[in-house]
Design a protein around this motif. Sequence first.
Motif, PDB file in Angstrom:
ATOM      1  N   ASP A 270     -28.063   8.175 -31.401  1.00  0.00           N
ATOM      2  CA  ASP A 270     -28.241   8.010 -29.957  1.00  0.00           C
ATOM      3  C   ASP A 270     -26.943   7.887 -29.172  1.00  0.00           C
ATOM      4  O   ASP A 270     -26.948   7.428 -28.039  1.00  0.00           O
ATOM      5  CB  ASP A 270     -29.171   6.827 -29.662  1.00  0.00           C
ATOM      6  CG  ASP A 270     -28.710   5.539 -30.327  1.00  0.00           C
ATOM      7  OD1 ASP A 270     -27.747   5.583 -31.126  1.00  0.00           O
ATOM      8  OD2 ASP A 270     -29.302   4.482 -30.048  1.00  0.00           O
TER       9      ASP A 270
ATOM     10  N   HIS B 223     -27.545   5.724 -36.561  1.00  0.00           N
ATOM     11  CA  HIS B 223     -28.797   5.112 -37.013  1.00  0.00           C
ATOM     12  C   HIS B 223     -29.442   5.971 -38.109  1.00  0.00           C
ATOM     13  O   HIS B 223     -29.753   7.158 -37.881  1.00  0.00           O
ATOM     14  CB  HIS B 223     -29.789   4.997 -35.853  1.00  0.00           C
ATOM     15  CG  HIS B 223     -29.351   4.080 -34.744  1.00  0.00           C
ATOM     16  ND1 HIS B 223     -29.332   2.714 -34.882  1.00  0.00           N
ATOM     17  CD2 HIS B 223     -28.922   4.328 -33.491  1.00  0.00           C
ATOM     18  CE1 HIS B 223     -28.926   2.167 -33.751  1.00  0.00           C
ATOM     19  NE2 HIS B 223     -28.659   3.120 -32.877  1.00  0.00           N
TER      20      HIS B 223
ATOM     21  N   ARG C 127     -39.820   7.744 -37.183  1.00  0.00           N
ATOM     22  CA  ARG C 127     -39.334   8.052 -35.838  1.00  0.00           C
ATOM     23  C   ARG C 127     -40.072   9.248 -35.251  1.00  0.00           C
ATOM     24  O   ARG C 127     -40.453   9.248 -34.079  1.00  0.00           O
ATOM     25  CB  ARG C 127     -37.838   8.355 -35.887  1.00  0.00           C
ATOM     26  CG  ARG C 127     -36.980   7.129 -36.151  1.00  0.00           C
ATOM     27  CD  ARG C 127     -35.506   7.508 -36.254  1.00  0.00           C
ATOM     28  NE  ARG C 127     -34.652   6.329 -36.232  1.00  0.00           N
ATOM     29  CZ  ARG C 127     -34.344   5.643 -35.141  1.00  0.00           C
ATOM     30  NH1 ARG C 127     -34.798   6.051 -33.961  1.00  0.00           N
ATOM     31  NH2 ARG C 127     -33.593   4.572 -35.207  1.00  0.00           N
TER      32      ARG C 127
ATOM     33  N   GLY D 222     -34.910   8.823 -31.136  1.00  0.00           N
ATOM     34  CA  GLY D 222     -35.422   7.489 -30.848  1.00  0.00           C
ATOM     35  C   GLY D 222     -35.684   7.227 -29.388  1.00  0.00           C
ATOM     36  O   GLY D 222     -35.645   8.142 -28.549  1.00  0.00           O
TER      37      GLY D 222
ATOM     38  N   ASP E 124     -30.986   1.744 -19.558  1.00  0.00           N
ATOM     39  CA  ASP E 124     -31.394   0.327 -19.542  1.00  0.00           C
ATOM     40  C   ASP E 124     -32.691   0.132 -18.764  1.00  0.00           C
ATOM     41  O   ASP E 124     -33.582  -0.596 -19.201  1.00  0.00           O
ATOM     42  CB  ASP E 124     -30.295  -0.550 -18.929  1.00  0.00           C
ATOM     43  CG  ASP E 124     -29.191  -0.833 -19.930  1.00  0.00           C
ATOM     44  OD1 ASP E 124     -29.434  -0.660 -21.142  1.00  0.00           O
ATOM     45  OD2 ASP E 124     -28.089  -1.224 -19.499  1.00  0.00           O
TER      46      ASP E 124
ATOM     47  N   PHE F  70     -35.660   1.201 -20.769  1.00  0.00           N
ATOM     48  CA  PHE F  70     -36.059   0.186 -21.744  1.00  0.00           C
ATOM     49  C   PHE F  70     -36.790  -0.965 -21.051  1.00  0.00           C
ATOM     50  O   PHE F  70     -37.843  -1.411 -21.507  1.00  0.00           O
ATOM     51  CB  PHE F  70     -34.849  -0.335 -22.526  1.00  0.00           C
ATOM     52  CG  PHE F  70     -34.511   0.530 -23.709  1.00  0.00           C
ATOM     53  CD1 PHE F  70     -33.674   1.635 -23.584  1.00  0.00           C
ATOM     54  CD2 PHE F  70     -35.042   0.249 -24.964  1.00  0.00           C
ATOM     55  CE1 PHE F  70     -33.377   2.440 -24.678  1.00  0.00           C
ATOM     56  CE2 PHE F  70     -34.747   1.038 -26.067  1.00  0.00           C
ATOM     57  CZ  PHE F  70     -33.915   2.142 -25.921  1.00  0.00           C
TER      58      PHE F  70
ATOM     59  N   MET G 183     -39.114  -1.335 -24.193  1.00  0.00           N
ATOM     60  CA  MET G 183     -38.870  -2.576 -24.953  1.00  0.00           C
ATOM     61  C   MET G 183     -40.168  -3.091 -25.565  1.00  0.00           C
ATOM     62  O   MET G 183     -41.240  -2.781 -25.058  1.00  0.00           O
ATOM     63  CB  MET G 183     -38.360  -3.671 -24.005  1.00  0.00           C
ATOM     64  CG  MET G 183     -36.870  -3.672 -23.809  1.00  0.00           C
ATOM     65  SD  MET G 183     -36.358  -4.786 -22.501  1.00  0.00           S
ATOM     66  CE  MET G 183     -37.462  -6.163 -22.714  1.00  0.00           C
TER      67      MET G 183
ATOM     68  N   ARG H  70     -30.045  -9.283 -28.647  1.00  0.00           N
ATOM     69  CA  ARG H  70     -31.379  -8.702 -28.460  1.00  0.00           C
ATOM     70  C   ARG H  70     -32.485  -9.202 -29.376  1.00  0.00           C
ATOM     71  O   ARG H  70     -33.037  -8.443 -30.176  1.00  0.00           O
ATOM     72  CB  ARG H  70     -31.299  -7.185 -28.641  1.00  0.00           C
ATOM     73  CG  ARG H  70     -30.913  -6.494 -27.373  1.00  0.00           C
ATOM     74  CD  ARG H  70     -31.313  -5.049 -27.406  1.00  0.00           C
ATOM     75  NE  ARG H  70     -30.589  -4.338 -26.373  1.00  0.00           N
ATOM     76  CZ  ARG H  70     -29.787  -3.315 -26.595  1.00  0.00           C
ATOM     77  NH1 ARG H  70     -29.617  -2.865 -27.810  1.00  0.00           N
ATOM     78  NH2 ARG H  70     -29.168  -2.752 -25.590  1.00  0.00           N
TER      79      ARG H  70
ATOM     80  N   HIS I 255     -21.652   4.063 -27.815  1.00  0.00           N
ATOM     81  CA  HIS I 255     -22.684   5.110 -27.796  1.00  0.00           C
ATOM     82  C   HIS I 255     -22.316   6.222 -26.803  1.00  0.00           C
ATOM     83  O   HIS I 255     -23.210   6.914 -26.302  1.00  0.00           O
ATOM     84  CB  HIS I 255     -24.041   4.539 -27.368  1.00  0.00           C
ATOM     85  CG  HIS I 255     -24.802   3.775 -28.423  1.00  0.00           C
ATOM     86  ND1 HIS I 255     -24.374   2.577 -28.953  1.00  0.00           N
ATOM     87  CD2 HIS I 255     -26.000   4.020 -29.040  1.00  0.00           C
ATOM     88  CE1 HIS I 255     -25.265   2.138 -29.836  1.00  0.00           C
ATOM     89  NE2 HIS I 255     -26.267   2.996 -29.907  1.00  0.00           N
TER      90      HIS I 255
ATOM     91  N   LYS J 136     -24.302   3.945 -23.323  1.00  0.00           N
ATOM     92  CA  LYS J 136     -24.274   2.484 -23.236  1.00  0.00           C
ATOM     93  C   LYS J 136     -23.026   2.117 -22.441  1.00  0.00           C
ATOM     94  O   LYS J 136     -21.922   2.390 -22.888  1.00  0.00           O
ATOM     95  CB  LYS J 136     -24.159   1.925 -24.665  1.00  0.00           C
ATOM     96  CG  LYS J 136     -25.075   0.776 -24.978  1.00  0.00           C
ATOM     97  CD  LYS J 136     -25.054   0.510 -26.477  1.00  0.00           C
ATOM     98  CE  LYS J 136     -25.862  -0.700 -26.845  1.00  0.00           C
ATOM     99  NZ  LYS J 136     -25.923  -0.888 -28.298  1.00  0.00           N
TER     100      LYS J 136
HETATM  101  P1  AMP Z   1     -34.954   3.040 -31.735  1.00  0.00           P
HETATM  102  O1  AMP Z   1     -34.182   2.852 -33.009  1.00  0.00           O
HETATM  103  O2  AMP Z   1     -35.303   4.449 -31.474  1.00  0.00           O
HETATM  104  O3  AMP Z   1     -36.133   2.126 -31.628  1.00  0.00           O
HETATM  105  O4  AMP Z   1     -33.953   2.651 -30.539  1.00  0.00           O
HETATM  106  C1  AMP Z   1     -33.093   1.563 -30.690  1.00  0.00           C
HETATM  107  C2  AMP Z   1     -31.812   1.846 -29.934  1.00  0.00           C
HETATM  108  O5  AMP Z   1     -32.061   1.796 -28.561  1.00  0.00           O
HETATM  109  C3  AMP Z   1     -30.744   0.798 -30.188  1.00  0.00           C
HETATM  110  O6  AMP Z   1     -29.924   1.175 -31.233  1.00  0.00           O
HETATM  111  C4  AMP Z   1     -29.957   0.785 -28.910  1.00  0.00           C
HETATM  112  O7  AMP Z   1     -28.947   1.774 -28.925  1.00  0.00           O
HETATM  113  C5  AMP Z   1     -30.981   1.168 -27.872  1.00  0.00           C
HETATM  114  N1  AMP Z   1     -31.566   0.019 -27.157  1.00  0.00           N
HETATM  115  C6  AMP Z   1     -32.365  -0.937 -27.665  1.00  0.00           C
HETATM  116  N2  AMP Z   1     -32.753  -1.813 -26.716  1.00  0.00           N
HETATM  117  C7  AMP Z   1     -32.193  -1.391 -25.571  1.00  0.00           C
HETATM  118  C8  AMP Z   1     -32.202  -1.877 -24.225  1.00  0.00           C
HETATM  119  N3  AMP Z   1     -32.896  -2.976 -23.873  1.00  0.00           N
HETATM  120  N4  AMP Z   1     -31.502  -1.199 -23.303  1.00  0.00           N
HETATM  121  C9  AMP Z   1     -30.806  -0.093 -23.650  1.00  0.00           C
HETATM  122  N5  AMP Z   1     -30.750   0.412 -24.898  1.00  0.00           N
HETATM  123  C10 AMP Z   1     -31.423  -0.229 -25.847  1.00  0.00           C
END
Ligand code: AMP
Length: 274
Positions: free
Chosen positions: A13, A38, A98, A132, A150, A153, A158, A194, A249, A253
Amino acid sequence: MRVDLHTHSDRSDGTDSPGELMHKAAAAGLDVIALTDHDAATGWDEAADAALDAGVRLVRGIEISTCFDGTSVHLLGYGLDPEEPVLRAELSAVLRGRFERLPRMVEALQSMGIDITVADVEERSDNAAATGRPHVADVLVDKGVVATRDEAFERYLMPGRPAHFQRYAVELFYAVELVVNAGGVAVLAHPWARGSRHVLTPDVIGRLASAGLTGVEVDHNGHDDAARDRLRAIARAHDLVVTGSSDYHGQGKVGFDLGCNTTEPREYEKLFAR
Ligand code: AMP
Ligand code: FE
Ligand code: FE
Ligand code: ZN
């Protein structure tokens, strides 16, 4: 010597190719950079070629999606063999999870009247092995549904939000064992950022150390000063290596620039002495 042990390329990502990332690392004054996408090692070869060119040392890494006590936890593995059969099977299961999650997220968004398709997300994550939530977020940004990743999410992706769905992740202690069996060293990624703080208690971190964990990522932008101090003390108590990293990222990010946190050379050497 400046060492950054956690970054992402567009194989997961992040937004830079592995090659671009190595050149940016050199420009940022880093001597050592780990590529830790990842659940995938598909960027390693391109990164290794570019690292030679750019004059930085590449550490081959991966950030494994694990779970502990129903909570998502990230585990960094360095220097492992991604083709080791048991590890490889688990990573494939995560990647499959995924892909199975993606249509569910898209359907949930569609049912809220948002114009988005699986193909949109696949196009946006073209180079990625690990597709993802961030790629779904990027499509929502492109379409003007939200302004930033953000916000996507916050509103949709989230846990507890309408387009969040669980996917397969490797049990944390088992993942540590897999990394070690594949010849690597395991480091707990941003343990108190987080939402994983409540499950990664000092006691659990101690048990992970006994189970083969080598280090803890202490200096990370997801940790405030108090969390860093406390984690550093816990790491010391269990003779764990203390790392620091950017978790860069690219455009994905904001405020996680290359080298914004670094690992002490002494700790870096300890990590790979084991
Ligand atoms: P996934 O593995 O597809 O579920 O996505 C997780 C990834 O999303 C993490 O590695 C972060 O890079 C990103 N991520 C997770 N939570 C947030 C958030 N609240 N805001 C922005 N990016 C996030
Ligand atoms: Fe990420
Ligand atoms: Fe992470
Ligand atoms: Zn990361």
